[in-house]
Scaffold this active site. Structure first.
Site, PDB file in Angstrom:
ATOM      1  N   SER A   1       0.835  -1.190   0.000  1.00 28.89           N
ATOM      2  CA  SER A   1       0.000   0.000   0.000  1.00 28.89           C
ATOM      3  C   SER A   1       0.877   1.251   0.000  1.00 28.89           C
ATOM      4  O   SER A   1       1.654   1.460  -0.922  1.00 28.89           O
ATOM      5  CB  SER A   1      -0.949  -0.059   1.202  1.00 28.89           C
ATOM      6  OG  SER A   1      -1.988   0.867   1.078  1.00 28.89           O
TER       7      SER A   1
ATOM      8  N   ASP B   1      -9.521  -5.510  -4.938  1.00 34.50           N
ATOM      9  CA  ASP B   1      -8.951  -4.390  -4.183  1.00 34.50           C
ATOM     10  C   ASP B   1      -9.743  -3.114  -4.472  1.00 34.50           C
ATOM     11  O   ASP B   1      -9.724  -2.612  -5.600  1.00 34.50           O
ATOM     12  CB  ASP B   1      -7.484  -4.197  -4.578  1.00 34.50           C
ATOM     13  CG  ASP B   1      -6.745  -3.234  -3.661  1.00 34.50           C
ATOM     14  OD1 ASP B   1      -7.403  -2.376  -3.043  1.00 34.50           O
ATOM     15  OD2 ASP B   1      -5.509  -3.345  -3.559  1.00 34.50           O
TER      16      ASP B   1
ATOM     17  N   HIS C   1      -7.320  -5.879  -0.522  1.00 35.46           N
ATOM     18  CA  HIS C   1      -6.143  -5.008  -0.512  1.00 35.46           C
ATOM     19  C   HIS C   1      -4.941  -5.574   0.241  1.00 35.46           C
ATOM     20  O   HIS C   1      -3.868  -4.981   0.203  1.00 35.46           O
ATOM     21  CB  HIS C   1      -6.539  -3.650   0.096  1.00 35.46           C
ATOM     22  CG  HIS C   1      -5.456  -2.629   0.042  1.00 35.46           C
ATOM     23  ND1 HIS C   1      -4.845  -2.251  -1.150  1.00 35.46           N
ATOM     24  CD2 HIS C   1      -4.853  -1.893   1.020  1.00 35.46           C
ATOM     25  CE1 HIS C   1      -3.924  -1.331  -0.903  1.00 35.46           C
ATOM     26  NE2 HIS C   1      -3.906  -1.096   0.405  1.00 35.46           N
TER      27      HIS C   1
END
Length: 244
Positions: A74, A196, A224
């Site tokens: 991320s 995601d 995610h």
């Protein structure tokens, strides 16, 4: 000896990597070294001075002269893209989970969070960071086959101070590394969840098409956090990538 360094995501903690590193030990050689680092401001560290787009990467890479395999998730993956360009001699390869070159929508880029949603989210973090972070964790795991387990796992992590959360959102709002991507010469493994909602698969597809040497693995029924949803499969992906 191979050294793997791990950078976590916004609002999270180095502890997110614990179980995944255990699975990596099953597939990588015994002389592999693992280090899960806190992002600036996390785990009692300070925020560096200067522009976050460069100073955060500089702070993370300080005191790391030996070549590493950098694993980012991320926001950690966004930072890793910058690091690969700023420190090419120190980074051998990249492993990126839930990556994007640009988190927020802007001209020519629709594979991100809308500007309006980003503003609302920041307002929520400033008003009630604990509740907003819990909603955030539930949101980005909503369509994952392991959603409940992941939400329980991440909801138990320590929450960094509000100024650190706000600084991270400022970084994500400003970060647009699309122009850097064609200059990243390291081999890159991209692992992305098909569901995601935070970093859409289109962002991973764009990276796979524009990085000079990238391999993309998309996991079905995963959102995610691929390395939390299917840790063993992700470990196998990394083992094959490093053995190439």
């Amino acid at each position: 000896m191979t050294k793997l360094v791990f950078w976590h995501g916004w609002g999270m903690s180095p502890d997110v990597w614990t179980d995944f590193m255990k699975d990596l030990c099953e597939v990588l050689s015994g002389d592999t070294v693992y280090e899960a680092m806190p992002l600036p401001g996390y785990a009692g560290t300070g925020l560096p001075d200067g522009d976050s787009l460069s100073s955060w990467v500089d702070a993370l890479m300080e005191g790391m002269p030996e070549p590493i395999v950098l694993c980012g998730w991320s926001m950690g993956a966004v930072l890793a893209l910058s690091a690969a360009c700023r420190y090419p001699e120190r980074i051998e390869r990249l492993v990126l989970f839930g990556a994007t070159p640009c988190f927020v929508e802007r001209h020519g880029w629709q594979a991100g969070m809308s500007q309006e949603s980003a503003r609302h989210f920041r307002d929520g973090v400033r008003a009630d960071p604990v509740a907003t972070l819990r909603r955030f964790v539930a949101l980005f795991n909503r369509q994952d086959k392991q959603a409940r387990a992941i939400v329980r796992r991440l909801s138990g992590l320590d929450i960094p101070p509000s100024p650190v959360l706000d600084a991270g959102l400022d970084f994500l709002d400003r970060a647009d590394f699309r122009s850097l991507v064609p200059h990243i010469r390291q081999k890159v493994l991209l692992v992305h969840g098909e569901n995601d909602p935070l970093m859409p698969p289109d962002a991973a597809l764009w990276l796979a098409e524009n990085l000079p040497d990238a391999t993309l693995e998309i996991l079905p029924d995963v959102a995610h956090a691929p390395f939390l949803s299917d840790s063993r499969q992700c470990a196998r992906f990394v083992g094959a990538f490093l053995g190439d």
